[in-house]
Write a protein that holds these residues in place. Structure first.
Motif, short mmCIF file in Angstrom:
data_model
loop_
_atom_site.label_atom_id
_atom_site.label_comp_id
_atom_site.label_asym_id
_atom_site.label_seq_id
_atom_site.Cartn_x
_atom_site.Cartn_y
_atom_site.Cartn_z
N UNK A 1 0.85 -1.17 0.00
CA UNK A 1 0.00 0.00 0.00
C UNK A 1 0.90 1.24 0.00
N UNK A 2 0.56 2.19 -0.86
CA UNK A 2 1.29 3.42 -0.97
C UNK A 2 0.70 4.44 0.01
N UNK A 3 1.52 5.00 0.91
CA UNK A 3 1.05 5.98 1.89
C UNK A 3 1.75 7.31 1.62
N UNK A 25 -0.47 1.38 8.02
CA UNK A 25 -0.18 0.03 7.52
C UNK A 25 -1.02 -1.02 8.25
N UNK A 26 -1.44 -0.75 9.48
CA UNK A 26 -2.27 -1.71 10.22
C UNK A 26 -3.67 -1.83 9.63
N UNK A 27 -4.09 -0.87 8.80
CA UNK A 27 -5.39 -0.97 8.14
C UNK A 27 -5.43 -2.14 7.17
N UNK A 28 -4.27 -2.56 6.69
CA UNK A 28 -4.21 -3.68 5.76
C UNK A 28 -4.67 -4.98 6.41
N UNK A 29 -4.65 -5.04 7.74
CA UNK A 29 -5.15 -6.23 8.44
C UNK A 29 -6.67 -6.34 8.32
N UNK A 30 -7.34 -5.19 8.15
CA UNK A 30 -8.80 -5.17 8.04
C UNK A 30 -9.22 -5.36 6.59
N UNK A 31 -8.55 -4.63 5.69
CA UNK A 31 -8.89 -4.69 4.26
C UNK A 31 -7.60 -4.82 3.46
N UNK A 87 -11.57 4.95 10.40
CA UNK A 87 -11.44 4.28 9.11
C UNK A 87 -11.55 2.77 9.26
N UNK A 88 -10.96 2.24 10.32
CA UNK A 88 -11.03 0.80 10.57
C UNK A 88 -12.48 0.36 10.70
N UNK A 89 -13.27 1.12 11.43
CA UNK A 89 -14.70 0.81 11.60
C UNK A 89 -15.42 0.87 10.26
N UNK A 90 -15.12 1.90 9.46
CA UNK A 90 -15.75 2.03 8.14
C UNK A 90 -15.37 0.87 7.23
N UNK A 91 -14.10 0.47 7.28
CA UNK A 91 -13.65 -0.66 6.45
C UNK A 91 -14.32 -1.96 6.88
N UNK A 92 -14.51 -2.15 8.19
CA UNK A 92 -15.20 -3.35 8.67
C UNK A 92 -16.65 -3.36 8.20
N UNK A 93 -17.32 -2.23 8.24
CA UNK A 93 -18.70 -2.15 7.75
C UNK A 93 -18.75 -2.45 6.26
N UNK A 94 -17.78 -1.92 5.51
CA UNK A 94 -17.71 -2.16 4.07
C UNK A 94 -17.52 -3.64 3.79
N UNK A 95 -16.68 -4.28 4.59
CA UNK A 95 -16.40 -5.71 4.43
C UNK A 95 -17.65 -6.55 4.69
N UNK A 96 -18.42 -6.16 5.71
CA UNK A 96 -19.66 -6.86 6.02
C UNK A 96 -20.69 -6.72 4.90
N UNK A 97 -20.77 -5.56 4.31
CA UNK A 97 -21.72 -5.34 3.21
C UNK A 97 -21.36 -6.16 1.99
N UNK A 98 -20.07 -6.39 1.78
CA UNK A 98 -19.62 -7.15 0.61
C UNK A 98 -19.94 -8.63 0.74
#
Length: 99
Positions: A1-3, A25-31, A87-98
């Motif tokens: 991931x490019x930061x 970089x820890x966001x990559x653990x969620x998505x 952002x972590x919470x938003x990514x988890x919600x996005x993952x659940x919707x998928x």
């Protein structure tokens, strides 16, 4: 991931940039499909309080769009930490919707 980290009207310390890189970089653990992340740091003068607010704006690009969080606090570390958590919470919600 490019930061990408951009400090607006000041120079961010290497220690602060390393802290931000680590947190993002820890966001990559969620998505694992995060394309890139952009972090914008700025100072905002507060009228009601005697200190400047440290603002962290974090934008994460994922397939199909982008997710954004903006947080203010007394330190850039705290602002970044709370923005990344949002952002972590938003990514988890996005993952659940998928699913």
């Amino acid at each position: 991931m490019n930061v990408t980290i951009e400090a607006i009207h000041f120079n961010a310390s290497a220690q602060l940039e390393e802290f931000i890189q680590d947190k993002v970089s820890k966001l990559a653990q969620v998505a694992d499909d995060i394309i890139k992340a952009e972090v914008f740091l700025s100072l905002e003068r507060s009228q009601s309080v005697n200190y400047d607010s440290k603002v962290a704006k974090v934008r994460v690009e994922v397939p199909g769009g982008a997710i954004f969080a903006e947080k203010k606090s007394k330190t850039f570390e705290e602002s970044t930490d709370t923005a990344i958590e949002a952002l972590r919470v938003q990514l988890l919600k996005r993952k659940e919707k998928q699913k």
